[in-house]
Design an enzyme around this catalytic site. Structure first.
Site, PDB file in Angstrom:
ATOM      1  CB  CYS A 120      -0.902   0.011   1.235  1.00  9.11           C
ATOM      2  SG  CYS A 120      -2.238   1.226   1.098  1.00  9.11           S
ATOM      3  CB  CYS A 122      -1.627   4.692   3.435  1.00 10.32           C
ATOM      4  SG  CYS A 122      -1.604   3.133   4.317  1.00 10.32           S
ATOM      5  CE  LYS A 196      -7.420  -1.510   4.603  1.00  6.15           C
ATOM      6  NZ  LYS A 196      -6.039  -1.161   4.281  1.00  6.15           N
ATOM      7  CD  GLU A 234     -14.022  -4.309  -3.771  1.00  3.92           C
ATOM      8  OE1 GLU A 234     -13.110  -4.847  -4.415  1.00  3.92           O
ATOM      9  OE2 GLU A 234     -14.135  -3.077  -3.678  1.00  3.92           O
ATOM     10  CE  LYS A 249      -6.862  -4.099   7.670  1.00  2.00           C
ATOM     11  NZ  LYS A 249      -5.929  -3.308   6.960  1.00  2.00           N
ATOM     12  CE1 TYR A 314      -0.372  -5.632  14.275  1.00  2.00           C
ATOM     13  CE2 TYR A 314      -2.765  -5.787  14.416  1.00  2.00           C
ATOM     14  CZ  TYR A 314      -1.631  -5.313  13.789  1.00  2.00           C
ATOM     15  OH  TYR A 314      -1.750  -4.528  12.670  1.00  2.00           O
TER      16      TYR A 314
HETATM   17  C1  PBG Z   1      -2.789  -0.013   4.860  1.00  2.00           C
HETATM   18  C2  PBG Z   1      -3.273  -0.877   5.960  1.00  2.00           C
HETATM   19  C3  PBG Z   1      -4.019  -0.538   7.101  1.00  2.00           C
HETATM   20  C4  PBG Z   1      -4.128  -1.700   7.858  1.00  2.00           C
HETATM   21  C5  PBG Z   1      -3.483  -2.708   7.152  1.00  2.00           C
HETATM   22  N1  PBG Z   1      -2.985  -2.183   5.974  1.00  2.00           N
HETATM   23  C6  PBG Z   1      -4.520   0.767   7.575  1.00  2.00           C
HETATM   24  C7  PBG Z   1      -5.595   1.465   6.884  1.00  2.00           C
HETATM   25  O1  PBG Z   1      -6.135   1.014   5.885  1.00  2.00           O
HETATM   26  O2  PBG Z   1      -5.880   2.558   7.354  1.00  2.00           O
HETATM   27  C8  PBG Z   1      -4.799  -1.821   9.194  1.00  2.00           C
HETATM   28  C9  PBG Z   1      -4.302  -2.946  10.055  1.00  2.00           C
HETATM   29  C10 PBG Z   1      -4.677  -2.842  11.483  1.00  2.00           C
HETATM   30  O3  PBG Z   1      -5.486  -1.973  11.900  1.00  2.00           O
HETATM   31  O4  PBG Z   1      -4.178  -3.668  12.245  1.00  2.00           O
HETATM   32  N2  PBG Z   1      -3.735   0.464   3.985  1.00  2.00           N
END
Ligand code: PBG
Length: 326
Positions: A120, A122, A196, A234, A249, A314
């Protein structure tokens, strides 16, 4: 004496009987541990809302990966915290980017442990969005696909065993598959974050990765929490485009989606028990409101029961230890 003949309690009386008829098993081999890898050396930074989780520089991440392997976990999922960020997120495809370096180091030290790389932008963009911004401030879908494809190839080149796109751009699985194939990585599977959701439960992760959007939110690309039929659309698109494993997720608020994805696709399904879900259980346990071990194992079992083959969590190391004792 006409008491009912069904006696469900017969099989609940002892541990041995309960184990004999148990429908869902939870094992360390189902669990993947996410790791936050940061630039620099000898860094271990605790993450406020995620007690027990730290940002680790590469040598510590290698040690943590070794511990995970020793506990019987099949793999780790890597997130990167780069030294610098820019508008494009170039750290995502830099051959010397933190995830690429960590992947090489972990594969060298622990070749049998699977390294899954989150894909990703971000964590690498200075604005915190998951893609390239157009002039109007919207994320430009198709321009982002090219950058994701480039990053996927860099991860594969570093030795990633599975590439896990989490950006939610349309068409990214197809774009990544094509780029990987073109570069000779036809054997590298894609674990797609297919469904997601735009979730409040990512809060602690964004603190950990420093990836909170500088403006706006992610509702323009991540899914509306109210939609399950759309999640199936999706997933189907990702499978058509070449996803090898599909993911839902977060996990606990979306158990129904996990079940439907499993039933309707029969694909290998992963579920991500995310940062906020972890934080909530940890906080309740630390306050003495919940028995952590029992609550975590029950939660992870429920995610497996809903249909997930793989649980990203985790809690993975703790759970593996507890499962060993039980
Ligand atoms: C990146 C990403 C995120 C998470 C996994 N990959 C954050 C988001 O989309 O804001 C979240 C994982 C977590 O909260 O443990 N896009």
């Amino acid at each position: 004496m006409a008491f009912p003949q069904t006696r469900l309690r017969r099989l609940r009386r002892t541990g041995a009987l309960r184990s004999l008829v148990r429908e869902t098993r939870l094992a360390a081999s189902d669990l993947v541990l996410p790791l936050f890898v940061t630039h620099g050396s000898d860094v271990r930074e605790p993450i406020g809302a995620m007690p027990g989780v730290e940002r680790l520089s590469i040598e510590h991440a290698v040690a943590e990966a070794g511990e995970a392997a020793g506990l019987g976990l099949p793999g780790v999922l890597l997130f990167g915290i780069p030294a610098t960020k820019d508008a494009e997120g170039s750290g995502a495809w830099d051959e010397e980017g933190v995830v690429q370096l960590a992947t090489r180091a972990i594969k060298e030290a622990h070749p049998d442990l699977l390294v899954i790389t989150d894909l990703c932008l971000c964590e690498y963009t200075d604005h915190g969005h998951c893609g390239l911004l157009a002039d109007d401030g919207e994320v430009d879908n198709d321009a982002t696909l090219e950058l994701l494809a480039r990053a996927a190839v860099a991860q594969a080149r570093a030795g990633a065993d599975l590439i896990a796109p989490s950006d939610m751009m349309d068409g990214r699985v197809g774009a990544i598959r094509a780029a990987l194939d073109e570069e000779g990585f036809t054997h590298t599977p894609i674990l797609a974050y297919s469904a997601k959701f735009s979730s409040a439960f990512y809060g602690p992760f964004r603190e950990a990765a420093g990836s909170t959007p500088a403006f706006g939110d992610r509702r323009g690309y991540q899914m509306d929490p109210a939609n399950a039929d759309e999640a199936l659309r999706e997933v189907r698109l990702d499978v058509e485009e070449g996803a090898d494993v599909v993911m839902v997720k977060p996990a606990l608020p979306y158990l129904d989606v996990i079940r439907r994805v499993k039933d309707e696709t029969r694909m290998p399904v992963a579920a991500y028990h995310v940062s906020g879900e972890y934080a909530a259980l940890k906080a309740a346990a630390q306050a003495g409101y919940l028995d952590e071990r029992a609550a975590v194992l029950e939660t992870l079992t429920s995610i497996r029961r809903a249909g997930a083959d793989i649980v990203i969590t985790y809690h993975a190391k703790d759970a593996a230890r507890w499962l060993r004792q039980s």
